[in-house]
Design an enzyme around this catalytic site. Structure first.
Site, PDB file in Angstrom:
ATOM      1  N   SER A  40      -5.206  11.855  -5.271  1.00 49.14           N
ATOM      2  CA  SER A  40      -6.462  12.117  -5.232  1.00 49.14           C
ATOM      3  C   SER A  40      -7.424  11.742  -6.563  1.00 49.14           C
ATOM      4  O   SER A  40      -7.492  12.452  -7.374  1.00 49.14           O
ATOM      5  CB  SER A  40      -6.785  13.678  -5.135  1.00 49.14           C
ATOM      6  OG  SER A  40      -6.289  14.390  -6.365  1.00 49.14           O
ATOM      7  N   HIS A 151      -2.902  16.942  -1.118  1.00 51.00           N
ATOM      8  CA  HIS A 151      -1.619  17.247  -1.291  1.00 51.00           C
ATOM      9  C   HIS A 151      -0.675  17.973  -0.660  1.00 51.00           C
ATOM     10  O   HIS A 151       0.639  18.182  -0.598  1.00 51.00           O
ATOM     11  CB  HIS A 151      -1.442  17.632  -2.875  1.00 51.00           C
ATOM     12  CG  HIS A 151      -2.107  16.972  -3.855  1.00 51.00           C
ATOM     13  ND1 HIS A 151      -2.053  17.461  -5.320  1.00 51.00           N
ATOM     14  CD2 HIS A 151      -2.330  15.594  -4.052  1.00 51.00           C
ATOM     15  CE1 HIS A 151      -2.660  16.327  -6.020  1.00 51.00           C
ATOM     16  NE2 HIS A 151      -2.812  15.675  -5.053  1.00 51.00           N
ATOM     17  N   GLU A 160      -5.099  22.613  -5.241  1.00 51.62           N
ATOM     18  CA  GLU A 160      -4.355  23.529  -6.041  1.00 51.62           C
ATOM     19  C   GLU A 160      -4.755  24.765  -6.292  1.00 51.62           C
ATOM     20  O   GLU A 160      -5.903  24.852  -6.833  1.00 51.62           O
ATOM     21  CB  GLU A 160      -4.168  22.597  -7.463  1.00 51.62           C
ATOM     22  CG  GLU A 160      -3.312  21.364  -7.384  1.00 51.62           C
ATOM     23  CD  GLU A 160      -2.911  21.043  -8.804  1.00 51.62           C
ATOM     24  OE1 GLU A 160      -2.336  21.827  -9.488  1.00 51.62           O
ATOM     25  OE2 GLU A 160      -3.554  20.140  -9.440  1.00 51.62           O
ATOM     26  N   GLU A 201       2.918  18.755  -5.261  1.00 53.47           N
ATOM     27  CA  GLU A 201       3.348  19.132  -6.753  1.00 53.47           C
ATOM     28  C   GLU A 201       4.353  20.325  -6.771  1.00 53.47           C
ATOM     29  O   GLU A 201       4.444  20.763  -7.897  1.00 53.47           O
ATOM     30  CB  GLU A 201       2.146  19.637  -7.605  1.00 53.47           C
ATOM     31  CG  GLU A 201       1.093  18.448  -7.732  1.00 53.47           C
ATOM     32  CD  GLU A 201      -0.457  18.570  -7.698  1.00 53.47           C
ATOM     33  OE1 GLU A 201      -0.641  19.759  -7.131  1.00 53.47           O
ATOM     34  OE2 GLU A 201      -0.974  18.089  -8.521  1.00 53.47           O
ATOM     35  N   ASP A 228      -7.672  23.741  -8.463  1.00 58.71           N
ATOM     36  CA  ASP A 228      -8.247  22.366  -8.497  1.00 58.71           C
ATOM     37  C   ASP A 228      -8.892  22.198  -6.988  1.00 58.71           C
ATOM     38  O   ASP A 228      -8.008  22.060  -6.105  1.00 58.71           O
ATOM     39  CB  ASP A 228      -7.021  21.342  -8.840  1.00 58.71           C
ATOM     40  CG  ASP A 228      -7.772  19.988  -8.683  1.00 58.71           C
ATOM     41  OD1 ASP A 228      -8.910  19.840  -8.414  1.00 58.71           O
ATOM     42  OD2 ASP A 228      -6.759  19.208  -9.184  1.00 58.71           O
ATOM     43  N   GLU A 269     -11.473  23.365 -11.337  1.00 56.41           N
ATOM     44  CA  GLU A 269     -11.585  21.866 -11.431  1.00 56.41           C
ATOM     45  C   GLU A 269     -12.133  21.138 -10.424  1.00 56.41           C
ATOM     46  O   GLU A 269     -11.877  21.429  -9.195  1.00 56.41           O
ATOM     47  CB  GLU A 269     -10.018  21.543 -11.621  1.00 56.41           C
ATOM     48  CG  GLU A 269      -9.838  20.170 -11.919  1.00 56.41           C
ATOM     49  CD  GLU A 269      -8.147  19.698 -12.065  1.00 56.41           C
ATOM     50  OE1 GLU A 269      -7.339  20.821 -12.478  1.00 56.41           O
ATOM     51  OE2 GLU A 269      -8.036  18.588 -11.726  1.00 56.41           O
ATOM     52  N   ASP A 296     -12.140  16.394 -13.924  1.00 56.21           N
ATOM     53  CA  ASP A 296     -11.013  15.545 -13.811  1.00 56.21           C
ATOM     54  C   ASP A 296     -11.339  14.140 -12.948  1.00 56.21           C
ATOM     55  O   ASP A 296     -11.754  13.347 -13.590  1.00 56.21           O
ATOM     56  CB  ASP A 296      -9.929  16.104 -12.677  1.00 56.21           C
ATOM     57  CG  ASP A 296      -8.780  15.225 -12.249  1.00 56.21           C
ATOM     58  OD1 ASP A 296      -8.624  14.161 -13.198  1.00 56.21           O
ATOM     59  OD2 ASP A 296      -8.216  15.750 -11.359  1.00 56.21           O
ATOM     60  N   LYS A 321      -5.691  13.117 -18.185  1.00 54.36           N
ATOM     61  CA  LYS A 321      -4.527  12.311 -17.567  1.00 54.36           C
ATOM     62  C   LYS A 321      -4.532  11.018 -18.150  1.00 54.36           C
ATOM     63  O   LYS A 321      -5.346  10.073 -17.948  1.00 54.36           O
ATOM     64  CB  LYS A 321      -4.800  12.220 -16.105  1.00 54.36           C
ATOM     65  CG  LYS A 321      -4.951  13.450 -15.238  1.00 54.36           C
ATOM     66  CD  LYS A 321      -5.242  13.279 -13.862  1.00 54.36           C
ATOM     67  CE  LYS A 321      -4.951  14.313 -12.866  1.00 54.36           C
ATOM     68  NZ  LYS A 321      -6.014  14.306 -11.708  1.00 54.36           N
ATOM     69  N   HIS A 349      -0.554  16.477 -15.589  1.00 48.98           N
ATOM     70  CA  HIS A 349       0.482  15.640 -14.912  1.00 48.98           C
ATOM     71  C   HIS A 349      -0.259  14.719 -13.615  1.00 48.98           C
ATOM     72  O   HIS A 349      -1.392  14.958 -13.506  1.00 48.98           O
ATOM     73  CB  HIS A 349       1.818  16.202 -14.182  1.00 48.98           C
ATOM     74  CG  HIS A 349       1.288  17.282 -13.086  1.00 48.98           C
ATOM     75  ND1 HIS A 349       2.294  17.845 -12.230  1.00 48.98           N
ATOM     76  CD2 HIS A 349      -0.049  17.799 -12.964  1.00 48.98           C
ATOM     77  CE1 HIS A 349       1.318  18.411 -11.285  1.00 48.98           C
ATOM     78  NE2 HIS A 349       0.257  18.724 -11.921  1.00 48.98           N
ATOM     79  N   LYS A 372      -1.225  21.342 -17.160  1.00 48.25           N
ATOM     80  CA  LYS A 372      -1.086  21.382 -15.807  1.00 48.25           C
ATOM     81  C   LYS A 372       0.280  20.502 -15.373  1.00 48.25           C
ATOM     82  O   LYS A 372       0.144  19.279 -15.516  1.00 48.25           O
ATOM     83  CB  LYS A 372      -2.338  20.574 -15.304  1.00 48.25           C
ATOM     84  CG  LYS A 372      -2.562  21.458 -13.678  1.00 48.25           C
ATOM     85  CD  LYS A 372      -3.838  20.900 -13.414  1.00 48.25           C
ATOM     86  CE  LYS A 372      -4.044  19.684 -12.451  1.00 48.25           C
ATOM     87  NZ  LYS A 372      -4.929  19.601 -11.627  1.00 48.25           N
TER      88      LYS A 372
END
Ligand code: PEP
Ligand code: MG
Length: 398
Positions: A40, A151, A160, A201, A228, A269, A296, A321, A349, A372
């Site tokens: 993403s 994800h 998430e 994840e 997230d 997030e 993000d 990131k 990550h 994270k």
């Protein structure tokens, strides 16, 4: 000391996708760095090339010009940026550049005889530095436990769902607590008769058609939840689509307001798509006093976007990131800018990870508020938690 040799080769990430690892030597010293990748992704991220192209660029274009240069990440980052010559690193590839950049930093720390986190700390991006407080901070764990969105093939609306653990003072205890909670969650889902899959994840994923259901389950186990949303992933034609229903930005804001009232959510997030600036401003206005609103895809570890979004009060925390921007230097600049503005950083990550534990050292070295690193179930995530525990022991020795 000078770089004596450097090469890149192919490895597989946690999704089984190809990525690169860089190995660099300076005399008897050597260091390796491997590069993760996101699914993403924000549109303003630096451009990653295919593993083959990036490896070719390292081995055939960069390495011959790197040998003989002083092992100094800041100088080598400058050289790499000049050699690439593009705004988005599309010539050499942000993945090629980042592998080199992290490898040089690790090599430099080894030559200096310091643990990586300590060497990073000496570079001066820590929040505590300004206050003259030199104590080591450990990041809070923003630990993935449920995966949804892209994800996990949209089995849950948001990407998430995380437990937040720790208070900045230690890390082994919170990791132990996380293990217990993750196991309890697995048992609970099974007991509820859920068909469970594993998300990218490493978090559990199950099918639900109720926005509140994951929060009902999670809040029975723990009292600090983070999300997230990855809002851009379900934004189509100006609307947010959840379970085949369309919501305006304002309607989605109401959903967040209700969730925050009802559940112990401490952080959200990317609640909106990366260009829905008004959505971010509104959610900050309504919930920013009590909840972290984390950028993000909105900010992409890019100082220009971080500056804009902080100034316009769209966020009060920034996800960091390294591969969104492509060099250690620019990553540290992004962290420094965020900390200077008095906001929190969460080092992250990517959904496609490697066993490289660099982000653990980075998080401690800069005194990040959080990290994270995914679920406590995949080797590529465990290496980060294990490294944090190892750092805690190293700190004890210093
Ligand atoms: C995220 O969005 O924060 C994330 C880790 O996922 P990805 O790496 O796919 O961007
Ligand atoms: Mg995200």
């Amino acid at each position: 000391m000078e770089v004596t040799s450097c090469h890149a080769y192919k490895i597989n990430d946690s999704r089984g996708d190809e990525t690169l690892e860089v190995e660099m030597f300076a005399g008897e010293f050597s260091a390796k760095a491997s590069v993760p990748s996101g699914k993403s992704t924000g549109s303003r991220e630096a451009v990653a090339l295919s593993a083959d192209e990036a490896i070719k660029n390292v081995n055939e274009v960069v390495a011959p010009q790197l040998v003989g240069r002083e092992v100094n990440f800041s100088e080598i980052d400058k050289f790499l940026l000049e050699l690439d010559g593009t705004e988005n690193k599309s010539e050499l590839g942000a993945n090629a550049i980042l592998g080199l950049s992290i490898a040089v930093l690790k090599l430099e720390a080894k030559i200096e005889g310091q643990p990586l986190w300590q060497y990073i700390q000496s570079l001066g991006c820590s929040t505590s530095k300004d206050s003259g407080d030199n104590s080591i901070r450990f990041p809070r764990l923003f630990a993935n436990v449920l995966n949804g969105g892209t994800h996990a093939d949209f089995r849950l609306p948001f990407q998430e769902y995380m437990f937040v653990l720790g208070n900045g003072l230690n890390v082994a205890g919170p990791v132990e607590q996380l293990k217990v909670l993750f196991e309890q969650l697995g048992k609970k889902l099974k007991k509820n008769g859920k068909e469970i899959k594993m998300g990218d994840e490493g978090g559990f994923s199950f099918k639900s058609d109720n926005i509140e259901e994951p929060f009902d389950i999670l809040s029975e186990l723990h009292n600090k939840l983070a999300l997230d949303v990855a809002g851009g992933e379900f934004f189509e034609n100006g609307k947010y689509r959840i379970f085949d229903k369309e919501y305006s930005s304002g309607e989605l804001l109401e959903i967040y307001e209700n969730l925050v009232k009802k559940f112990p959510i401490v952080s959200i997030e990317d609640p909106f798509s990366e260009n829905d600036f008004n959505g971010f401003k509104q959610v900050m206005e309504k919930t920013g006093e009590i909840v972290l609103i984390v950028g993000d895809d909105l900010t992409t570890t890019n100082v220009k976007m971080i500056e804009k979004t902080i100034e316009e009060k769209m966020i009060n925390a920034v996800l960091i990131k390294p591969n969104q921007i492509g060099t250690v230097t620019e990553t540290l600049e992004a962290i420094q800018m965020t900390h200077k503005a008095g906001l929190k950083t969460i080092i992250s990550h990517r959904s496609g990870e490697t066993e490289d534990s660099f982000i653990a050292d980075l998080a401690v070295g800069v005194g990040a508020y959080g990290i994270k690193a995914g679920a406590i179930s995949q080797l590529e995530r465990m290496t980060k938690y294990d490294r944090l525990i190892e750092i805690e022991k190293e700190v004890g020795k210093c």
